[in-house]
Each structure stands twice: as structure tokens, then as C-alpha cells.
Design a protein around this motif. Structure first.
Motif, PDB file in Angstrom:
ATOM      1  N   HIS A 151      46.716  31.046  25.834  1.00  0.00           N
ATOM      2  CA  HIS A 151      46.626  31.800  27.091  1.00  0.00           C
ATOM      3  C   HIS A 151      45.180  32.212  27.355  1.00  0.00           C
ATOM      4  N   GLN A 152      44.507  32.738  26.335  1.00  0.00           N
ATOM      5  CA  GLN A 152      43.111  33.152  26.499  1.00  0.00           C
ATOM      6  C   GLN A 152      42.230  31.936  26.798  1.00  0.00           C
TER       7      GLN A 152
ATOM      8  N   LEU B 253      42.659  30.985  30.441  1.00  0.00           N
ATOM      9  CA  LEU B 253      41.929  31.896  31.329  1.00  0.00           C
ATOM     10  C   LEU B 253      40.435  31.584  31.307  1.00  0.00           C
ATOM     11  N   ASP B 254      39.898  31.328  30.109  1.00  0.00           N
ATOM     12  CA  ASP B 254      38.476  30.981  29.985  1.00  0.00           C
ATOM     13  C   ASP B 254      38.157  29.681  30.706  1.00  0.00           C
TER      14      ASP B 254
ATOM     15  N   TRP C 259      45.958  25.378  37.522  1.00  0.00           N
ATOM     16  CA  TRP C 259      47.311  25.779  37.095  1.00  0.00           C
ATOM     17  C   TRP C 259      48.324  24.667  37.355  1.00  0.00           C
TER      18      TRP C 259
END
Length: 81
Positions: A11-12, A15-16, A38
Motif C-alpha cells: 500500500h505504501q 502511494l509512493d 489505479w
């Protein structure tokens, strides 16, 4: 099956990667870049991409999707492993 730690890290990483794409493709709306990213994440998940590789594979696909729309996208930067 992915562990909770792998899911949090993925998830991180996603996002990055999304933030990096928005920064690199500054001449296009952030919304358009994020929608492409996405969408790529969803397509990679449907294809069975392993969770740890999801962010990187989706970023490559998003670059292809944006390029197909005529958006100039720089080549991905290689990270030192």
C-alpha cells in the motif's frame, strides 16, 4: 497469501509510485495520472500479480496506459538495489 506486513508495505509503495508519477508527469492533470495508475493497479490485481510486486508492475503499466493516451511519460528511474 500475503501477510499483513506485505499488504501494508505494498500500500505504501503504491502511494509512493502514484505520487512519483504525478510529479514526473506534471504537464498532465493529477487526476488523469492517478486514474491511470489505479486502473493499472486494478488490472494487475486481476491478472494475479503478487502483492510485493504490485506497485512496480502497476507503475510500468500506468506509464504504458498514459503513453497510449499521448501523454509524454519519462522512463522509470532505476532504483539501486
Amino acid at each position: 497469501m500475503a501477510t499483513a506486513t506485505e499488504v501494508r508495505q505494498a500500500h505504501q509503495d503504491m502511494l509512493d509510485a502514484a505520487a512519483r508519477l504525478v510529479d514526473e508527469v506534471g504537464h498532465t492533470s493529477a487526476g488523469g495520472v492517478l486514474r491511470s495508475y489505479w486502473r493499472a493497479v486494478r488490472l494487475m490485481r486481476q491478472a494475479g500479480c503478487p502483492v510485493p510486486a504490485l506497485a512496480d508492475e502497476a507503475e510500468l503499466l500506468a506509464r504504458d496506459l498514459l503513453g497510449a493516451r499521448g501523454v509524454r511519460v519519462p522512463h522509470p528511474r532505476r532504483t539501486a538495489s
